[in-house]
Write a protein that holds these residues in place. Structure first.
Motif, mmCIF file in Angstrom:
data_model
loop_
_atom_site.group_PDB
_atom_site.id
_atom_site.type_symbol
_atom_site.label_atom_id
_atom_site.label_comp_id
_atom_site.label_asym_id
_atom_site.label_seq_id
_atom_site.Cartn_x
_atom_site.Cartn_y
_atom_site.Cartn_z
ATOM 1 N N VAL A 182 28.144 18.070 17.033
ATOM 2 C CA VAL A 182 28.768 18.651 18.013
ATOM 3 C C VAL A 182 29.828 19.793 18.132
ATOM 4 O O VAL A 182 29.680 21.200 18.997
ATOM 5 C CB VAL A 182 28.767 17.469 19.118
ATOM 6 N N PRO A 208 29.362 23.761 17.293
ATOM 7 C CA PRO A 208 28.750 25.043 18.255
ATOM 8 C C PRO A 208 29.054 25.153 19.080
ATOM 9 O O PRO A 208 29.329 26.426 19.599
ATOM 10 C CB PRO A 208 27.655 24.352 19.045
ATOM 11 N N VAL A 209 30.126 24.934 19.675
ATOM 12 C CA VAL A 209 31.275 24.472 20.225
ATOM 13 C C VAL A 209 32.285 25.612 19.631
ATOM 14 O O VAL A 209 32.618 26.871 20.407
ATOM 15 C CB VAL A 209 31.898 23.540 21.123
ATOM 16 N N GLY A 231 31.314 29.631 19.782
ATOM 17 C CA GLY A 231 30.959 29.851 21.107
ATOM 18 C C GLY A 231 31.891 30.069 21.324
ATOM 19 O O GLY A 231 32.785 31.565 22.480
ATOM 20 N N GLU A 288 33.609 32.003 24.841
ATOM 21 C CA GLU A 288 33.045 31.265 25.619
ATOM 22 C C GLU A 288 34.813 30.401 25.369
ATOM 23 O O GLU A 288 35.571 30.332 24.492
ATOM 24 C CB GLU A 288 31.915 30.555 25.774
ATOM 25 N N PRO A 303 35.531 27.133 27.476
ATOM 26 C CA PRO A 303 34.850 25.732 27.828
ATOM 27 C C PRO A 303 35.569 25.215 28.785
ATOM 28 O O PRO A 303 37.097 25.601 28.667
ATOM 29 C CB PRO A 303 35.360 24.541 26.376
ATOM 30 N N ALA A 352 34.865 19.960 29.349
ATOM 31 C CA ALA A 352 34.240 19.943 27.872
ATOM 32 C C ALA A 352 35.305 19.685 27.211
ATOM 33 O O ALA A 352 34.963 19.324 26.043
ATOM 34 C CB ALA A 352 33.704 21.199 27.258
ATOM 35 N N VAL A 398 23.493 26.523 14.451
ATOM 36 C CA VAL A 398 24.089 27.651 14.689
ATOM 37 C C VAL A 398 23.316 28.737 13.961
ATOM 38 O O VAL A 398 23.057 29.686 15.107
ATOM 39 C CB VAL A 398 25.448 27.535 14.400
ATOM 40 N N SER A 419 25.252 25.793 23.691
ATOM 41 C CA SER A 419 26.000 23.747 23.700
ATOM 42 C C SER A 419 25.462 23.340 24.307
ATOM 43 O O SER A 419 25.913 22.661 24.031
ATOM 44 C CB SER A 419 27.466 24.497 24.414
ATOM 45 N N THR A 439 24.405 20.020 21.927
ATOM 46 C CA THR A 439 25.103 18.769 22.235
ATOM 47 C C THR A 439 23.932 17.960 21.981
ATOM 48 O O THR A 439 24.250 16.492 21.842
ATOM 49 C CB THR A 439 26.070 18.655 22.813
ATOM 50 N N ILE A 465 30.761 16.871 27.151
ATOM 51 C CA ILE A 465 30.803 18.166 26.393
ATOM 52 C C ILE A 465 29.380 19.021 27.101
ATOM 53 O O ILE A 465 29.615 20.714 28.007
ATOM 54 C CB ILE A 465 30.425 18.132 24.918
#
Length: 283
Positions: free
Chosen positions: A104, A107-108, A111, A116, A118, A122, A167, A237, A241, A280
């Protein structure tokens, strides 16, 4: 509507991934080498997608789509190999959630690197995910405890590789259809066949494990298709997740079939892992 559909596809993918991973881990627990389990499960998936492609509408994959597919196959194959090994030497109910939490985070992180930011919720989920890994890693000095500790480092490596796989597969375009899954499987099968030969490991599963390996490979490909469809309908995201909830299926099957049990602190860790994923997603 699109996000709802993506979420539904991702959750279904998670259930199928959980069952596939359980079967792969079970095959290695029963004596098949990691190389044989990965090669033949991935080969089964390749055969399945090749049989399905002629029945689907024409697609137009670009060279970039196929390259991203190949990269996902290498990362996914490595992640799967680590996962099968971890599930074989460790406790499935510990290895699966640790792998998922690490998957998980990748990818966060990607981002964030792409711009990105969060939300606070998140970010709290990411911190809780790290706490979950610590709690799940705790075990006593019993044989089961030793097995749990042995599986955790392998699970972390597996999660990182699987996160990269998620990803890479997301980077393929909708016009590519399912074609990126072909180079993905060709690369993973070739890589582990060569690696197995160099390591002088058997590439043939034990006789009693054949059905388990083939079944796991077929389920893994179905899960890949569901994930690919989901990530083309919704944000990475959220889809990644939700897909990473797959340990629920693995843990349930391990509890039913193998009668695995967790210490109280590890149960708290599993609960934290699930809550972390929810936070998340919510963020």
């Amino acid at each position: 509507m699109t996000t709802w559909l993506a979420s539904a596809l991702a959750l279904t993918s998670a259930l199928v991934y959980g069952a596939a991973d359980f079967l792969g881990g079970l095959a290695t627990k029963r004596g098949s080498t990691v190389f044989s389990a990965v090669v033949w499960s991935q080969a089964t998936g390749l055969l399945l997608v090749l049989l399905v492609l002629p029945l689907l509408p024409p697609a137009s994959p670009t060279a970039a789509d196929l390259a991203w597919g190949a990269a996902s196959g290498l990362a996914g194959g490595i992640g799967l190999a680590f996962l099968y090994r971890g599930l074989a030497v460790g406790v499935m109910s510990v290895v699966a959630p640790v792998t998922a939490v690490c998957a998980v985070i990748i990818p966060v992180a990607v981002g964030v690197a792409l711009g990105e930011r969060p939300s606070g919720v998140a970010a709290a989920g990411i911190v809780l995910a790290l706490v979950a890994i610590v709690l799940i890693s705790q075990s006593g000095e019993t044989e089961g405890g030793k097995r749990a500790r042995t599986g955790v480092p392998i699970a972390i490596a597996s999660g990182i590789a699987i996160g990269i796989f998620l990803v890479c597969l997301e980077r393929t375009g909708p016009s590519a259809g399912l074609w990126p899954l072909v180079p993905a499987r060709v690369v993973s099968v070739s890589f582990f066949a060569v690696a197995g030969m160099l390591a002088r490991q058997s590439l043939v599963p034990r006789r009693e494990s054949w059905s388990i390996v083939v079944g796991g490979g077929a389920l893994d490909m179905v899960a890949n298709v569901l994930y690919l469809l989901a990530v083309r309908q919704g944000p990475l995201s959220i889809v990644a997740t939700l897909t990473s909830l797959y340990p629920a299926g693995t843990i349930l099957l391990a509890r039913i079939v193998l009668h695995e049990r967790l210490r109280l602190v590890q149960q708290a860790g599993v609960a934290c892992a699930v809550l972390a994923i929810v936070l998340i997603v919510s963020g």
